[in-house]
Design a protein around this motif. Structure first.
Motif, mmCIF file in Angstrom:
data_model
loop_
_atom_site.group_PDB
_atom_site.id
_atom_site.type_symbol
_atom_site.label_atom_id
_atom_site.label_comp_id
_atom_site.label_asym_id
_atom_site.label_seq_id
_atom_site.Cartn_x
_atom_site.Cartn_y
_atom_site.Cartn_z
ATOM 1 N N VAL A 135 0.775 -1.204 -0.055
ATOM 2 C CA VAL A 135 -0.038 -0.074 -0.070
ATOM 3 C C VAL A 135 0.886 1.106 0.064
ATOM 4 N N PRO A 136 0.682 2.145 -0.937
ATOM 5 C CA PRO A 136 1.660 3.253 -0.857
ATOM 6 C C PRO A 136 1.286 4.277 0.218
ATOM 7 N N ALA A 137 2.527 4.494 0.863
ATOM 8 C CA ALA A 137 2.408 5.528 1.881
ATOM 9 C C ALA A 137 2.374 6.956 1.425
ATOM 10 N N ALA A 138 2.378 7.832 2.247
ATOM 11 C CA ALA A 138 2.361 9.456 1.946
ATOM 12 C C ALA A 138 3.773 9.570 1.144
ATOM 13 N N GLY A 139 3.759 10.138 -0.026
ATOM 14 C CA GLY A 139 4.849 10.567 -0.707
ATOM 15 C C GLY A 139 5.211 9.364 -1.647
ATOM 16 N N GLU A 140 4.548 8.145 -1.825
ATOM 17 C CA GLU A 140 4.755 7.135 -2.639
ATOM 18 C C GLU A 140 3.729 6.968 -3.607
ATOM 19 N N VAL A 141 4.074 5.963 -4.825
ATOM 20 C CA VAL A 141 3.182 5.640 -5.795
ATOM 21 C C VAL A 141 3.344 3.874 -5.979
ATOM 22 N N LEU A 142 2.436 3.474 -6.233
ATOM 23 C CA LEU A 142 2.214 1.893 -6.384
ATOM 24 C C LEU A 142 2.124 1.740 -7.668
ATOM 25 N N ILE A 143 3.304 0.748 -8.237
ATOM 26 C CA ILE A 143 3.791 0.773 -9.731
ATOM 27 C C ILE A 143 3.112 -0.764 -9.943
ATOM 28 N N ARG A 144 2.262 -1.100 -10.977
ATOM 29 C CA ARG A 144 2.327 -2.499 -11.480
ATOM 30 C C ARG A 144 3.337 -2.709 -12.289
ATOM 31 N N VAL A 145 4.257 -3.796 -11.985
ATOM 32 C CA VAL A 145 5.492 -3.773 -12.646
ATOM 33 C C VAL A 145 5.314 -4.642 -13.887
ATOM 34 N N ALA A 146 5.795 -3.983 -15.211
ATOM 35 C CA ALA A 146 6.106 -4.883 -16.336
ATOM 36 C C ALA A 146 7.442 -5.394 -16.550
ATOM 37 N N ALA A 147 8.400 -4.778 -15.986
ATOM 38 C CA ALA A 147 9.808 -5.140 -16.220
ATOM 39 C C ALA A 147 10.617 -4.760 -15.082
#
Length: 325
Positions: free
Chosen positions: A24-36
């Motif tokens: 879960v992204p914290a403050a200041g973070e993004v969640l990325i669905r990884v392709a590579a």
């Protein structure tokens, strides 16, 4: 999500495909669905138990990824859901999802695939911070890159060449030397057949190398001091052949040399954010223009991560190894 688990340290087969909860992204973070996700030498060291993640970082291996933003934490303004980004992670890249500080993300350069973009962050952050920030390489100076055919090496050659330096590189075969020269090295030296000290001194009329980027260590440490120019800067980012050596330090004083080095992963977020800003303003235009391109040696599906590590350990590749999801 699927991720690569490491129940215990050891060889490539110690890694296992596992299922777990998405971060879960914290403050200041993004969640990325990884392709590579890029495979890097520090991953090998972490797998073997000699490179623990810094406090608070994910224990999952993987220091760079590319993919799509799927969620943003509180306070994130630049990135939105659906954006394509590549990112330097603090860990966690060998997974279907990873939470990353937003300041360590960069847009995928126009014209690059997500696989190519995943090969950018760790090497570019490392080369920029060590060669250009720490060693202050200037146009017209001589850069000597050891391990020229590695991901770090191929990146350093292209960057330095495009910023006006004379570049020399060492590599272990004629094929690897040819690849280095194709990327911009004035001369690549097969260390199995030639002495890089003699070659560089001769090619520079005795001047030597103003900046040396070394990941080898061992007996290269003393030879780097021999080949360094006056006021030269020697930067170590790894010691694959050992860090404990006996050297003659007198030339360090006589030639006014600077011996330095760094590790990237434990550095504060503000330092990494500053590097990201420099890369986007100074290097991203060169990538978009096609002057710098990540060299992809091989790709492996995530579940074949052990084969990717075996290739990395063999040093039989030229450029970057990337996991695909």
């Amino acid at each position: 999500m699927r991720f690569i688990d490491l129940p215990e340290h050891g060889g490539p087969d110690a890694m296992q495909l596992a299922d777990g909860d998405k971060p879960v992204p914290a403050a200041g973070e993004v969640l990325i669905r990884v392709a590579a996700a890029g495979v890097n030498r520090p991953d090998i060291v972490q797998r073997m138990g000699f490179y623990p993640p810094p406090p608070g970082a994910s224990p999952i291996m993987g220091l760079e990824v590319a993919g799509q933003v799927t969620a943003v934490g509180e306070g994130v303004e630049r990135w939105n859901v659906g954006d394509s980004v590549c990112a330097l992670t603090n860990g966690g890249g060998y997974a279907e999802y990873v939470a990353v500080p937003a300041s360590q993300c960069l847009p995928v350069p126009d014209g690059l695939s997500l696989i190519e973009a995943a090969a950018l962050p760790e090497t570019l952050f490392t080369v920029w911070s060590n060669v250009f920030d720490r060693a202050q390489l200037r146009p017209g100076e001589v850069l000597l890159v050891h391990g020229g055919s590695s991901g770090i090496g191929t990146t350093a050659i292209q960057l330095a060449h495009n910023f006006g330096a004379r570049v020399f590189a060492t590599a272990g075969s004629a094929e690897k030397c040819a690849a280095c020269e194709k990327l911009g090295a004035e001369r690549a030296i097969n260390y199995r057949a030639e002495d890089f000290v003699e070659v560089v001194l001769k090619a520079t009329d005795g001047h030597g190398a103003d900046v040396i980027l070394d990941m080898v260590g061992g007996d290269y440490i003393d030879r780097n001091i021999q080949v360094a120019a006056k006021d030269g800067r020697i930067v170590n980012i790894a010691y694959l052949q050992g860090a404990n050596v006996q050297v003659n330090m007198l030339p360090v004083m006589l030639k006014r040399l600077t011996l330095t080095g760094s590790t990237l992963r434990p550095q504060p977020a503000a330092v990494k954010a500053a590097i990201a800003h420099a890369l986007e303003s100074k290097v991203w235009p060169l990538i978009v223009a096609g002057k710098i391109r990540p060299q992809i040696a091989a790709t492996f599906p995530l579940e074949n991560v052990a084969d990717a590590h075996r290739l990395m350990e063999s040093s039989g590749h030229i450029g970057k190894i990337v996991l695909t999801l």
